[in-house]
Design an enzyme around this catalytic site. Structure first.
Site, PDB file in Angstrom:
ATOM      1  N   SER A  60       0.808  -1.218   0.000  1.00 42.50           N
ATOM      2  CA  SER A  60       0.000   0.000   0.000  1.00 42.50           C
ATOM      3  C   SER A  60       0.842   1.269   0.000  1.00 42.50           C
ATOM      4  O   SER A  60       0.413   2.312  -0.505  1.00 42.50           O
ATOM      5  CB  SER A  60      -0.944   0.024   1.203  1.00 42.50           C
ATOM      6  OG  SER A  60      -0.219  -0.067   2.418  1.00 42.50           O
ATOM      7  N   ASP A  69      -0.671   7.702   9.624  1.00 45.28           N
ATOM      8  CA  ASP A  69      -1.547   6.931  10.509  1.00 45.28           C
ATOM      9  C   ASP A  69      -0.773   5.941  11.369  1.00 45.28           C
ATOM     10  O   ASP A  69      -1.355   5.016  11.920  1.00 45.28           O
ATOM     11  CB  ASP A  69      -2.602   6.184   9.682  1.00 45.28           C
ATOM     12  CG  ASP A  69      -1.973   5.281   8.616  1.00 45.28           C
ATOM     13  OD1 ASP A  69      -0.730   5.114   8.624  1.00 45.28           O
ATOM     14  OD2 ASP A  69      -2.710   4.751   7.769  1.00 45.28           O
ATOM     15  N   HIS A 124       1.516   4.340   7.171  1.00 46.19           N
ATOM     16  CA  HIS A 124       1.689   4.892   5.825  1.00 46.19           C
ATOM     17  C   HIS A 124       2.361   6.261   5.875  1.00 46.19           C
ATOM     18  O   HIS A 124       2.278   6.964   6.883  1.00 46.19           O
ATOM     19  CB  HIS A 124       0.328   4.984   5.121  1.00 46.19           C
ATOM     20  CG  HIS A 124      -0.349   3.663   4.989  1.00 46.19           C
ATOM     21  ND1 HIS A 124      -1.315   3.235   5.873  1.00 46.19           N
ATOM     22  CD2 HIS A 124      -0.173   2.664   4.091  1.00 46.19           C
ATOM     23  CE1 HIS A 124      -1.729   2.022   5.511  1.00 46.19           C
ATOM     24  NE2 HIS A 124      -1.037   1.654   4.434  1.00 46.19           N
TER      25      HIS A 124
END
Length: 265
Positions: free
Chosen positions: A15, A207, A210
């Site tokens: 991600s 967060d 990330h």
């Protein structure tokens, strides 16, 4: 007809790569794409939630779909590839049973993926990026909103960062200067520094896992520095555009002037 296909940079990872084109967070992939505009195509192949065990099974097909079809009039090359994995391998097994990959298997998977790249695209340069540091408290708060437990821990994540560096050392025996490692911990904290407080990563992580805008900007700068120092011919300031920039266009010499770099590409 002129074949204006561009050579490529492929970003492969989880991600943190998938989100790297997000302009809201000044994504590191978007910064690279901007630097190479009209020179090289930057291709995002990030798979959110994936670990090395899953990614190794999609890498060959990903490369096959990115490399040109046989018989094409021009065969663009993958000039550079980033391999940015380990954040999901490093989840705590007692908190998450789906994603963790034990360190020996993590290292073996990275080496297997490097072998796949070498076999399918032997002239490609590779930059391995270590898994980034984490803020377990912020990540736990995000997980709670989804009814889940936090599954990250600083010391455990660092073990995967260290393992990634070990893979880089091992792989260089085969790859030589065609492979480089960017240690994102050193990018964030300085050479040789791995200790940090949560305040140190407050504006680096969005967060707890990330990258935020500042983290993305620092990573992009480190990647560009590595590219310029290791492979000067891939310096975005040196790579020729396929089609002439507008300030170089002599309208009395159209259309040939538009393609003056074409034969030298």
């Amino acid at each position: 007809m002129h074949n204006l296909s561009l050579d490529q940079i492929v970003l492969f990872g989880d991600s943190i790569t998938q989100h790297s084109f997000n302009p809201v967070i000044q994504g590191w992939g978007a910064i690279l794409a901007d630097a190479y505009m009209r020179r090289l195509d930057v291709v995002n192949r990030g798979f959110s939630g994936y670990n090395t065990e899953w990614c190794k099974h999609v890498l060959a097909d990903t490369l096959a779909s990115t490399l040109p079809a046989s018989g094409a009039s021009r065969t663009p090359q993958i000039k550079l590839m980033t391999l940015f994995l380990g954040a999901n391998d490093a989840v705590l097994p007692e908190k998450n049973q789906r994603q963790p990959v034990a360190i020996p298997q993590y290292k073996a998977n990275l080496l297997e993926m490097l072998a796949t790249v070498k076999s399918m695209s032997p002239d490609t340069r590779v930059v391995i990026i270590t898994p980034p540091p984490v803020d377990p408290l912020r990540w736990h708060e995000k997980c709670k909103l989804k009814g889940k437990e936090g599954d990250r821990e600083v010391g455990y994540t660092k073990l995967y960062r260290d393992a990634c560096l070990e893979v880089g050392i091992e792989a260089k025996k085969t790859w030589g200067s065609a492979l480089q490692v960017v240690d994102i911990w050193e990018v964030f904290f300085g050479k040789g520094q791995t200790e940090y407080t949560m305040d140190d990563v407050a504006d680096l992580l969005s967060d707890g896992l990330h990258l935020a805008a500042r983290g993305n900007t620092l990573l992009a700068a480190a990647l560009l520095k590595t590219i310029k120092e290791s492979w000067p011919e891939l310096n975005p300031e040196i790579v020729k555009p396929r089609v002439t920039f507008n300030e170089q266009v002599d309208k009395t010499k159209l259309p040939d002037i538009l393609f003056k770099n074409y034969d030298d590409y």
